[in-house]
Design an enzyme around this catalytic site. Sequence first.
Site, mmCIF file in Angstrom:
data_model
loop_
_atom_site.group_PDB
_atom_site.id
_atom_site.type_symbol
_atom_site.label_atom_id
_atom_site.label_comp_id
_atom_site.label_asym_id
_atom_site.label_seq_id
_atom_site.Cartn_x
_atom_site.Cartn_y
_atom_site.Cartn_z
ATOM 1 C CE1 TYR A 100 -4.236 -1.451 0.210
ATOM 2 C CE2 TYR A 100 -3.082 -3.094 1.511
ATOM 3 C CZ TYR A 100 -4.197 -2.693 0.781
ATOM 4 O OH TYR A 100 -5.246 -3.546 0.617
ATOM 5 C CG ASN A 115 -7.645 -2.804 -6.181
ATOM 6 O OD1 ASN A 115 -7.498 -3.795 -5.452
ATOM 7 N ND2 ASN A 115 -8.263 -1.716 -5.765
ATOM 8 C CG HIS A 126 -14.401 -3.393 -2.534
ATOM 9 N ND1 HIS A 126 -14.257 -2.149 -3.100
ATOM 10 C CD2 HIS A 126 -13.347 -3.545 -1.701
ATOM 11 C CE1 HIS A 126 -13.153 -1.576 -2.635
ATOM 12 N NE2 HIS A 126 -12.586 -2.398 -1.780
ATOM 13 C CG ASP A 171 -14.945 -6.379 0.437
ATOM 14 O OD1 ASP A 171 -14.745 -5.138 0.391
ATOM 15 O OD2 ASP A 171 -15.934 -6.921 -0.074
#
Length: 325
Positions: free
Chosen positions: A80, A115, A217, A244
């Site tokens: 992240y 993603n 999501h 999620d």
Amino acid sequence: MAFHCLLLAGVIFCAFLATSIADFPKFDHSVKDDGSLSILVIGDWGRKGCYNQSHVAIQMGRIGEKLNIDFVISTGDNFYDNGLKGINDPAFEESFTNIYTARSLQKQWYSVLGNHDYRGDAVAQLSPVLRDIDQRWLCRRSFLLDAETAEFFFVDTTPFVDSYFTEPEHKYDWRDVLPRNTYISSILKDLETSLRESTATWKIVVGHHAIRSFGHHGDTQELLKKMLPILKIHNVDFYMNGHDHCLEHISSLDSPIQYLTSGAGSKAWRGDIKGDKNDAVKFYYDGQGFMSIEIAQTNAEIVFYDVFGESLHRLKVSKDLYSSI
Ligand SMILES: *[C@@H]1O[C@H](CO)[C@@H](O)[C@H](O)[C@H]1NC(C)=O
């Protein structure tokens, strides 16, 4: 593709025919002497130890020791917020090498991209240079893992999601993915072929995005439409994903497939849900944790753990009898 030629009445006919060998790269992993296999599954984790990532890592080490795990699966969103900046990004060691330090976790890790990984240098995560830094690391877009008793089919799900191609607020690294339609149809074709040819007792498909989710999501419509029909035809046992930031188990009402979300490796507690809570939702936990899976010839057991390593939900499946405890 293979080039086939046929000599018939003095005329040579040539044609490109799709071979029956799927194009996904294939890896092998040996099982224990009794044919069984123990694995930990974690997703959505790389935050340099923050948001309880380090606490989850410690408990993974403890449970990993107890189960004598063979390898670890990462369901993606490995780093992240925006993946890795490149092969020299220190985040690789800060979020992976320096966090999962327990002895039991010094095994092979098999990872897909999420993603958020595509928002950085996605190609860097596939680089062999990372394996020189930490040899546990193995990340591919889509690949097969043959572990004798079970076969794992890792699928690159991010390119399936329409909104990533239209939303202006994020940039994605689509190198080697475009043209998108060709990329997706090639994945589906290879997945179909590999599942059809698989002789493994247990067939487990792994992707970053959920097919079915009760979390933030919700379901991924593109996967429901394009991928799920293939999984159903070929008797897939489990679909495992992250995305999620929760732990959840949803059973299928019209097939044996069990949907397992392990996306709670760090930031969680989002506090919102999407979708209808119905009979199929067997377990939902909004906080941090991870999942284990033990597989033998006729039985499999899946356990979800929280940040303290306490088991929260257990699912036992046998090849003849599906039951949830
Ligand atoms: C860490 O885990 C504890 C126990 O579940 C929780 O109360 C706390 O909010 C978590 N911290 C973060 C930052 O999520």
